[in-house]
Scaffold this motif. Structure first.
Motif, PDB file in Angstrom:
ATOM      1  N   TRP A  80       0.827  -1.200   0.000  1.00  0.00           N
ATOM      2  CA  TRP A  80       0.000   0.000   0.000  1.00  0.00           C
ATOM      3  C   TRP A  80       0.868   1.260   0.000  1.00  0.00           C
ATOM      4  N   GLY A  81       2.031   1.187   0.611  1.00  0.00           N
ATOM      5  CA  GLY A  81       2.948   2.324   0.548  1.00  0.00           C
ATOM      6  C   GLY A  81       3.366   2.626  -0.883  1.00  0.00           C
ATOM      7  N   VAL A  82       3.679   1.575  -1.628  1.00  0.00           N
ATOM      8  CA  VAL A  82       4.016   1.746  -3.049  1.00  0.00           C
ATOM      9  C   VAL A  82       2.812   2.293  -3.803  1.00  0.00           C
ATOM     10  N   GLY A  83       1.635   1.765  -3.493  1.00  0.00           N
ATOM     11  CA  GLY A  83       0.414   2.251  -4.138  1.00  0.00           C
ATOM     12  C   GLY A  83       0.187   3.733  -3.900  1.00  0.00           C
ATOM     13  N   LEU A  84       0.402   4.177  -2.674  1.00  0.00           N
ATOM     14  CA  LEU A  84       0.242   5.599  -2.374  1.00  0.00           C
ATOM     15  C   LEU A  84       1.275   6.455  -3.102  1.00  0.00           C
ATOM     16  N   GLY A  85       2.481   5.929  -3.239  1.00  0.00           N
ATOM     17  CA  GLY A  85       3.502   6.663  -3.988  1.00  0.00           C
ATOM     18  C   GLY A  85       3.123   6.837  -5.448  1.00  0.00           C
ATOM     19  N   THR A  86       2.611   5.780  -6.054  1.00  0.00           N
ATOM     20  CA  THR A  86       2.194   5.890  -7.462  1.00  0.00           C
ATOM     21  C   THR A  86       0.973   6.790  -7.596  1.00  0.00           C
ATOM     22  N   ALA A  87       0.067   6.730  -6.619  1.00  0.00           N
ATOM     23  CA  ALA A  87      -1.110   7.603  -6.649  1.00  0.00           C
ATOM     24  C   ALA A  87      -0.706   9.064  -6.494  1.00  0.00           C
ATOM     25  N   ALA A  88       0.268   9.329  -5.625  1.00  0.00           N
ATOM     26  CA  ALA A  88       0.753  10.698  -5.442  1.00  0.00           C
ATOM     27  C   ALA A  88       1.359  11.236  -6.738  1.00  0.00           C
ATOM     28  N   ALA A  89       2.191  10.425  -7.383  1.00  0.00           N
ATOM     29  CA  ALA A  89       2.796  10.849  -8.651  1.00  0.00           C
ATOM     30  C   ALA A  89       1.727  11.036  -9.718  1.00  0.00           C
ATOM     31  N   GLY A  90       0.774  10.111  -9.780  1.00  0.00           N
ATOM     32  CA  GLY A  90      -0.321  10.228 -10.754  1.00  0.00           C
ATOM     33  C   GLY A  90      -1.148  11.478 -10.530  1.00  0.00           C
ATOM     34  N   SER A  91      -1.354  11.836  -9.273  1.00  0.00           N
ATOM     35  CA  SER A  91      -2.101  13.039  -8.934  1.00  0.00           C
ATOM     36  C   SER A  91      -1.384  14.285  -9.469  1.00  0.00           C
ATOM     37  N   ALA A  92      -0.085  14.337  -9.278  1.00  0.00           N
ATOM     38  CA  ALA A  92       0.694  15.482  -9.770  1.00  0.00           C
ATOM     39  C   ALA A  92       0.663  15.573 -11.289  1.00  0.00           C
ATOM     40  N   LEU A  93       0.839  14.440 -11.943  1.00  0.00           N
ATOM     41  CA  LEU A  93       0.830  14.438 -13.409  1.00  0.00           C
ATOM     42  C   LEU A  93      -0.534  14.856 -13.958  1.00  0.00           C
ATOM     43  N   ALA A  94      -1.604  14.369 -13.340  1.00  0.00           N
ATOM     44  CA  ALA A  94      -2.950  14.719 -13.802  1.00  0.00           C
ATOM     45  C   ALA A  94      -3.251  16.196 -13.582  1.00  0.00           C
ATOM     46  N   ALA A  95      -2.839  16.723 -12.437  1.00  0.00           N
ATOM     47  CA  ALA A  95      -3.079  18.142 -12.155  1.00  0.00           C
ATOM     48  C   ALA A  95      -2.362  19.019 -13.171  1.00  0.00           C
ATOM     49  N   HIS A  96      -1.121  18.681 -13.488  1.00  0.00           N
ATOM     50  CA  HIS A  96      -0.381  19.452 -14.497  1.00  0.00           C
ATOM     51  C   HIS A  96      -0.996  19.291 -15.879  1.00  0.00           C
ATOM     52  N   ALA A  97      -1.406  18.080 -16.229  1.00  0.00           N
ATOM     53  CA  ALA A  97      -2.011  17.837 -17.542  1.00  0.00           C
ATOM     54  C   ALA A  97      -3.310  18.625 -17.693  1.00  0.00           C
ATOM     55  N   ALA A  98      -4.111  18.666 -16.648  1.00  0.00           N
ATOM     56  CA  ALA A  98      -5.375  19.409 -16.722  1.00  0.00           C
ATOM     57  C   ALA A  98      -5.126  20.892 -16.985  1.00  0.00           C
ATOM     58  N   LEU A  99      -4.097  21.430 -16.366  1.00  0.00           N
ATOM     59  CA  LEU A  99      -3.809  22.851 -16.554  1.00  0.00           C
ATOM     60  C   LEU A  99      -3.204  23.146 -17.918  1.00  0.00           C
ATOM     61  N   SER A 100      -2.546  22.159 -18.513  1.00  0.00           N
ATOM     62  CA  SER A 100      -1.927  22.409 -19.821  1.00  0.00           C
ATOM     63  C   SER A 100      -2.983  22.627 -20.903  1.00  0.00           C
ATOM     64  N   ALA A 101      -4.204  22.146 -20.669  1.00  0.00           N
ATOM     65  CA  ALA A 101      -5.275  22.318 -21.645  1.00  0.00           C
ATOM     66  C   ALA A 101      -6.202  23.470 -21.264  1.00  0.00           C
ATOM     67  N   LEU A 102      -5.837  24.226 -20.265  1.00  0.00           N
ATOM     68  CA  LEU A 102      -6.698  25.256 -19.702  1.00  0.00           C
ATOM     69  C   LEU A 102      -6.209  26.642 -20.087  1.00  0.00           C
ATOM     70  N   THR A 103      -7.140  27.529 -20.378  1.00  0.00           N
ATOM     71  CA  THR A 103      -6.751  28.894 -20.718  1.00  0.00           C
ATOM     72  C   THR A 103      -7.146  29.895 -19.639  1.00  0.00           C
ATOM     73  N   TYR A 104      -7.733  29.441 -18.548  1.00  0.00           N
ATOM     74  CA  TYR A 104      -8.123  30.345 -17.464  1.00  0.00           C
ATOM     75  C   TYR A 104      -6.891  31.012 -16.867  1.00  0.00           C
ATOM     76  N   ARG A 105      -7.038  32.259 -16.537  1.00  0.00           N
ATOM     77  CA  ARG A 105      -5.962  32.971 -15.854  1.00  0.00           C
ATOM     78  C   ARG A 105      -6.227  33.070 -14.354  1.00  0.00           C
ATOM     79  N   SER A 106      -7.467  32.911 -13.962  1.00  0.00           N
ATOM     80  CA  SER A 106      -7.840  33.001 -12.556  1.00  0.00           C
ATOM     81  C   SER A 106      -7.144  31.909 -11.746  1.00  0.00           C
ATOM     82  N   VAL A 107      -6.462  32.315 -10.683  1.00  0.00           N
ATOM     83  CA  VAL A 107      -5.785  31.338  -9.826  1.00  0.00           C
ATOM     84  C   VAL A 107      -6.810  30.400  -9.204  1.00  0.00           C
TER      85      VAL A 107
END
Length: 180
Positions: A80-107
């Motif tokens: 489960w520790g390994v699972g949480l590590g992969t989930a943490a990395a996946g969370s970061a990658l998804a958050a960055h990917a979502a913003l790369s397709a976004l044009t909003y300037r509002s923080v």
């Protein structure tokens, strides 16, 4: 505070946010706010720095769990520790990917979008691990999901406030993500 080169500012913020996540882990007994960290990192840090933050926060969580909180030292807990590590990395990658397709300037809009993407990815990876390791009923219980979503959202608000306070006090902001 004297100007830091980009590397120094990045390392400083990774350290500051890892320390904040460690405090949260200790305060909440094991709940590290990975989706909140992922959202903040996606909005204010480069992807590489965001991944470094997630992996360092994950490692700190594991150290606190095993050294201070008495995590069992068995195969399931380690897996489960390994699972949480992969989930943490996946969370970061998804958050960055979502913003790369976004044009909003509002923080606020960018944080909300990154948070939703990061939380969804985190839970999707946890779902995959729960199918392998067991615990699906706990990992995906609707009341627990809602509680985690609200708690991580509140932590994100606190982390953002902390970020703004540090920047206002003269701590140099980390290098911004490159626009897509």
């Amino acid at each position: 505070m004297a100007a830091l080169p980009n590397r120094g500012a990045s390392a400083l913020w990774v350290s500051l946010l890892t320390a904040a996540s460690m405090a949260t882990t200790l305060a909440l007994g094991c709940a590290t706010p990975f989706p909140a960290l992922a959202a903040l990192a996606a909005v204010h840090m480069r992807r590489r720095d965001g991944l470094a933050l997630m992996l360092l926060a994950w490692a700190a969580r594991q150290a606190i769990g095993f050294a201070l909180l008495g995590y069992p030292r068995d195969g399931s807990t380690l897996a489960w520790g390994v699972g949480l590590g992969t989930a943490a990395a996946g969370s970061a990658l998804a958050a960055h990917a979502a913003l790369s397709a976004l044009t909003y300037r509002s923080v606020a809009a960018r944080l909300a979008t990154a948070y939703a993407a990061g939380f969804t990815a985190f839970k999707a990876v946890i779902l995959g691990w729960a199918l392998i390791l067991g615990g699906l009923h706990t990992a995906m219980a609707p009341d627990l999901l809602a509680e985690q979503f609200v708690r991580n959202g509140a932590i994100l608000a606190g982390l953002y406030l902390l970020y703004r306070l540090f920047v206002a006090a003269g701590v140099p902001a980390p290098p911004r993500p490159v626009a897509a």
